[in-house]
Design a protein around this motif. Structure first.
Motif, PDB file in Angstrom:
ATOM      1  N   GLU A  46       0.826  -1.203   0.000  1.00 24.48           N
ATOM      2  CA  GLU A  46       0.000   0.000   0.000  1.00 24.48           C
ATOM      3  C   GLU A  46       0.859   1.250   0.000  1.00 24.48           C
ATOM      4  OE1 GLU A  46      -2.390  -0.074   3.557  1.00 24.48           O
ATOM      5  OE2 GLU A  46      -0.655  -0.043   4.899  1.00 24.48           O
ATOM      6  N   TYR A  59      -0.248  12.124   1.520  1.00 22.55           N
ATOM      7  CA  TYR A  59      -0.115  11.139   2.587  1.00 22.55           C
ATOM      8  C   TYR A  59      -1.402  10.334   2.703  1.00 22.55           C
ATOM      9  CZ  TYR A  59       3.866  13.929   4.159  1.00 22.55           C
ATOM     10  OH  TYR A  59       5.064  14.610   4.237  1.00 22.55           O
ATOM     11  N   GLU A  60      -1.263   9.078   2.986  1.00 17.99           N
ATOM     12  CA  GLU A  60      -2.434   8.291   3.313  1.00 17.99           C
ATOM     13  C   GLU A  60      -2.900   8.684   4.718  1.00 17.99           C
ATOM     14  OE1 GLU A  60      -2.855   7.371   0.004  1.00 17.99           O
ATOM     15  OE2 GLU A  60      -4.040   5.866   1.081  1.00 17.99           O
ATOM     16  N   ASP A  61      -4.194   8.535   4.943  1.00 17.65           N
ATOM     17  CA  ASP A  61      -4.776   9.004   6.209  1.00 17.65           C
ATOM     18  C   ASP A  61      -4.108   8.370   7.425  1.00 17.65           C
ATOM     19  OD1 ASP A  61      -8.244   9.369   5.073  1.00 17.65           O
ATOM     20  OD2 ASP A  61      -6.499  10.692   4.914  1.00 17.65           O
TER      21      ASP A  61
END
Length: 115
Positions: A46, A59-61
């Motif tokens: 991911e 950015y991913e959460d």
């Protein structure tokens, strides 16, 4: 020959910090979108964060406010500062260089967050 070499992984306690670095060679670094991905055991790889040639970032959460991605176009490196690490952050972290014509991967560095 294209090479992406990650470093900086290791074992850290929850709440601790690590800084990952990815040194690249063989690519025109400044035109690539640089990203950090991770893959935990039994899970798919991911996206964690990426930084564009302009310096803008995504950015991913699950890492917002804890991780910071940066790049140095003079040294052809991308880094990931990871703070407030959690056990769920345990994974192999991979460096990625993306351009519409090609994408390249490093071999990964293990990050283990455990007490």
């Amino acid at each position: 020959q294209v090479q992406l070499v990650e470093s900086g992984g290791g074992l850290v306690q929850p709440g601790g910090s690590l800084r990952l670095s990815c040194r690249t060679s063989g690519i025109i670094f400044k035109i690539h979108v640089m990203g950090w991905y991770r893959q935990a055991p039994g899970k798919e790889r991911e996206l964690v964060a990426r930084i564009f040639s302009t310096g803008s970032t995504n950015y991913e959460d699950f890492v917002k406010g804890r991780f910071t991605i940066s790049r140095d176009n003079t040294k052809n490196t991308v880094s990931l500062q990871m703070n407030s690490l959690k056990p769920d952050d345990t994974a192999v972290y991979f460096c990625n260089a993306f351009h519409p014509t090609n994408t390249y991967w490093g071999k990964g560095t293990q990050v283990t967050v455990s007490s």
